[in-house]
Design a protein around this motif. Structure first.
Motif, PDB file in Angstrom:
ATOM      1  N   UNK A 362     -92.576  54.397  92.683  1.00 46.42           N
ATOM      2  CA  UNK A 362     -92.870  53.234  91.844  1.00 46.42           C
ATOM      3  C   UNK A 362     -91.709  52.992  90.886  1.00 46.42           C
ATOM      4  N   UNK A 363     -91.238  54.076  90.253  1.00 43.76           N
ATOM      5  CA  UNK A 363     -90.149  53.955  89.290  1.00 43.76           C
ATOM      6  C   UNK A 363     -88.855  53.528  89.987  1.00 43.76           C
ATOM      7  N   UNK A 364     -88.484  54.229  91.056  1.00 37.55           N
ATOM      8  CA  UNK A 364     -87.232  53.900  91.733  1.00 37.55           C
ATOM      9  C   UNK A 364     -87.297  52.524  92.398  1.00 37.55           C
ATOM     10  N   UNK A 365     -88.470  52.151  92.929  1.00 48.10           N
ATOM     11  CA  UNK A 365     -88.612  50.824  93.534  1.00 48.10           C
ATOM     12  C   UNK A 365     -88.506  49.719  92.505  1.00 48.10           C
ATOM     13  N   UNK A 366     -89.162  49.910  91.335  1.00 46.63           N
ATOM     14  CA  UNK A 366     -89.072  48.921  90.266  1.00 46.63           C
ATOM     15  C   UNK A 366     -87.638  48.812  89.763  1.00 46.63           C
ATOM     16  N   UNK A 367     -86.968  49.952  89.653  1.00 44.81           N
ATOM     17  CA  UNK A 367     -85.571  49.928  89.220  1.00 44.81           C
ATOM     18  C   UNK A 367     -84.688  49.192  90.204  1.00 44.81           C
ATOM     19  N   UNK A 368     -84.894  49.417  91.502  1.00 43.19           N
ATOM     20  CA  UNK A 368     -84.086  48.753  92.525  1.00 43.19           C
ATOM     21  C   UNK A 368     -84.294  47.241  92.479  1.00 43.19           C
ATOM     22  N   UNK A 369     -85.552  46.809  92.460  1.00 46.89           N
ATOM     23  CA  UNK A 369     -85.847  45.375  92.411  1.00 46.89           C
ATOM     24  C   UNK A 369     -85.318  44.764  91.108  1.00 46.89           C
ATOM     25  N   UNK A 370     -85.500  45.477  89.995  1.00 50.27           N
ATOM     26  CA  UNK A 370     -85.024  44.979  88.713  1.00 50.27           C
ATOM     27  C   UNK A 370     -83.521  44.792  88.688  1.00 50.27           C
TER      28      UNK A 370
END
Length: 402
Positions: A362-370
């Motif tokens: 969740x954290x790494x995915x949100x960071x990537x999209x962000x």
């Protein structure tokens, strides 16, 4: 070629990160961000902080697993493959070299505006010499500079909030969702310093324990400082006044009736730029070291000084290149370009963290999209310039592979 020595403890690592984050960005980035977001500036700061937190968490996990110099260059290579590691290293070295030149010129503009280039080149030479003498000397100088900057920013906060115009924070229009995203991308430039802790992973004592603690500590302190300064500047100038300001914090203390603080703000800005420049040269030289070890850059740059335990050739080359850029070009508009490169760099970091066993996707995915979202909403000149530089890097990589 040798290995670097583990000399940095928790306090040193936090200070190096703070020296990079609580730097010149807070003195110059608030104006452009306010022009994009208007009265929603604080919302943009929050968005930038969320993306920075995701990036910091991913970087800390990766650095604990791969405690070597090079940061995301190493993580991308190990988790995604050589090309992605190379692309991260290319983005970082090119973007941050421009940032180094911008910080050096900021020192010159505040210390001696009539001879800004001369002062900027001198600052690069002096800080390169400090870095050459060992990472502990660099960490000590960072402590001094961070202390001066935090003291000046505390004065700005007291003066801005003491004016009693807090209601002015919400006055004026706003830039909508796109404006908030663009402002967040510009403000991200100021948050990116925590990468320096991970980039110096080979010189951190007990990295598996120290880095995951140092990164969120440095980021949390920087966020509190930025939020207080942004509120104070908005209270003193209002969103519209802040958007028009070329020197936001100087104008804020004058508008708050504390013009006597202006010289201190200028000293603080010079110290902040020096702190950022010091940390940037450290980070870029370590990434150059890692890329030279893998022969993406000339292998002599992978040498480590037998006495000082630093990548002395890489540091000297970085210093010479930055000084040359400062001498021939005006790089004061490098914030957007640097932000694009750094956001690509962190997108690769988050993608690398996604592959870690037991990682929070969740954290790494949100960071990537962000990261990808903020990079795409930057001013088109920044996007075009950054994409062009990436294309050149990819062409170089392809030519070497053939």
């Amino acid at each position: 070629m040798g290995e670097l020595r583990r000399r940095l403890g928790l306090g040193d690592a936090v200070v190096v990160g703070l020296g990079a984050m609580v730097g010149a960005g807070i003195f110059v980035a608030l104006g452009p961000a306010a022009r994009a977001a208007g009265a929603w500036l604080l919302a943009a700061l929050g968005v930038a902080a969320v993306v920075a937190y995701c990036n910091a968490t991913s970087s800390a996990r990766l650095a604990a697993r791969y405690p070597a110099s090079g940061g995301t260059y190493v993580y991308g290579r190990e988790r995604l493959g050589p090309f992605w590691g190379y692309l991260a290293g290319w983005s970082f070295v090119v973007g941050k070299t421009a940032s180094c030149a911008a910080m050096a010129l900021t020192v010159g503009l505040y210390v001696w505006p009539e001879h800004a280039t001369v002062v900027a080149v001198a600052a690069v030479v002096v800080l390169t010499a400090v870095n050459y003498g060992g990472v502990r000397k660099s960490a000590w100088l960072s402590r001094v500079l961070v202390a001066v900057v935090l003291a000046v920013l505390a004065g700005v906060v007291v003066a801005g909030l003491g004016g009693g115009a807090v209601a002015r924070i919400a006055d004026g229009g706003h830039g909508g969702v796109l404006g908030v995203a663009q402002a967040a991308g510009l403000l991200f430039f100021a948050f990116a310093g925590y990468a320096r802790i991970a980039t110096l992973g080979e010189e951190v004592a007990d990295p598996a324990r120290t880095i995951p603690r140092a990164v969120p500590l440095a980021l949390g302190i920087a966020l509190v400082v930025y939020a207080l300064v942004a509120v104070a500047a908005l209270a003193a100038l209002g969103p519209d006044g802040l958007a028009r300001s070329a020197a936001p914090l100087s104008d804020a203390v004058r508008a708050a009736g504390a013009a006597w603080l202006d010289p201190a703000v200028r000293v603080g800005a010079a110290c902040a730029a020096l702190g950022s420049l010091l940390a940037l040269v450290l980070g870029v030289s370590r990434t150059v070291l890692a890329m030279a070890r893998d022969r993406h850059l000339p292998t002599p740059l992978a040498a480590v000084h037998p006495r000082f335990g630093v990548p002395h050739r890489a540091e000297v080359v970085v210093g010479v290149v930055v000084a040359a850029v400062v001498a021939v070009a005006d790089v004061r508009a490098a914030i957007g370009f640097s932000s694009f490169g750094v956001l690509v760099y962190y997108a690769i970091a988050n993608a690398s963290a996604w592959t870690l066993p037991g990682a929070s996707r969740v954290v790494s995915g949100l960071g990537l999209v962000g990261c990808l979202g903020l990079a795409g909403t930057l001013p088109w000149q920044s996007v075009a310039g950054g994409a062009g530089v990436l294309a050149v890097g990819i062409a170089v990589y392809a030519a070497r592979r053939r």
